[in-house]
Write an enzyme that holds these catalytic residues in place. Structure first.
Site, mmCIF file in Angstrom:
data_model
loop_
_atom_site.group_PDB
_atom_site.id
_atom_site.type_symbol
_atom_site.label_atom_id
_atom_site.label_comp_id
_atom_site.label_asym_id
_atom_site.label_seq_id
_atom_site.Cartn_x
_atom_site.Cartn_y
_atom_site.Cartn_z
ATOM 1 C CD GLU A 1 -17.631 -46.507 11.974
ATOM 2 O OE1 GLU A 1 -16.728 -47.364 11.999
ATOM 3 O OE2 GLU A 1 -17.526 -45.398 12.544
ATOM 4 C CG HIS B 1 -15.223 -47.647 15.185
ATOM 5 N ND1 HIS B 1 -14.755 -47.804 13.906
ATOM 6 C CD2 HIS B 1 -14.234 -48.089 16.008
ATOM 7 C CE1 HIS B 1 -13.540 -48.327 13.948
ATOM 8 N NE2 HIS B 1 -13.198 -48.506 15.208
ATOM 9 C CB CYS C 1 -10.816 -45.977 14.609
ATOM 10 S SG CYS C 1 -9.950 -47.223 15.593
#
Length: 195
Positions: free
Chosen positions: A174, A172, A78
């Site tokens: 994560e 994202h 991002c």
């Protein structure tokens, strides 16, 4: 293997957890001297202009540029992708870039926070689609000759790219329990001869 996670702003804790779940050491990087001894570096999401200013204030822009040029594997998600891009559309004039990838990105290309979405996407050579969370995400509008597209949306929008030792994605990884994109990055690190 020691993977640094740029920790000046943004979602760094989740990246550190992903690296640790995969059995490797994650090091928070807030100062230039903490870049020493890293096998790879993750640049997380957050607010790209704020991150770039904090990197400038902390004297980290030039050390990062040098490490990337020397072959340190780097993964930007991002805002991290925005920081790695050569060209950024819809950004402030005082924002800085690391100029590590021959790409053009557009900030906040998928809309505002309320336009966030989750989907599953192919990514590189991973055999099944990965979880992808998009939050005010950038998109890659142009890729240079040396850039490999590793992930796209069904409409062909480029959301994952690799250029040599540099990997970037608009989403994202994560924020899901699916650590395979991080595993992909760790394989890049291992290709440098690091275990």
């Amino acid at each position: 293997m020691i993977i640094g996670v740029l920790s000046v702003q943004g979602g760094f804790v989740e990246h550190m957890r992903s690296i640790e779940r995969l059995g490797h050491e994650a090091r928070a990087v807030r100062r230039a001297e903490q870049l020493e001894g890293l096998d790879g570096l993750i640049m997380p999401g957050g607010e790209s202009t704020t991150m770039s200013k904090l990197l400038e204030l902390g004297g980290m822009l030039e050390p990062l540029r040098e490490l990337i040029a020397d072959g340190l594997p780097v993964f930007g998600t991002c805002a991290g992708l925005i920081l790695l891009a050569d060209r950024v559309l819809d950004t402030r004039s005082d924002a800085h870039s690391l100029h590590a990838m021959d790409i053009t990105v557009r900030r906040n290309a998928f809309g505002r926070q309320v336009d966030s979405f989750e989907t599953q996407l192919p990514f590189g050579d991973i055999d099944t689609p990965v979880e992808a969370v998009f939050i005010r995400a950038p998109k890659v509008e142009e890729v240079g000759d040396g850039v490999e597209v590793v992930s796209t949306l069904p409409d062909g929008t480029v959301v994952g790219v690799r250029q040599g030792n540099v990997l970037g994605c608009s989403f994202h990884p994560e924020l899901s329990e699916d650590d395979r994109v991080h595993e992909y990055f760790l394989r890049m690190v291992k290709q440098r001869g690091v275990e």
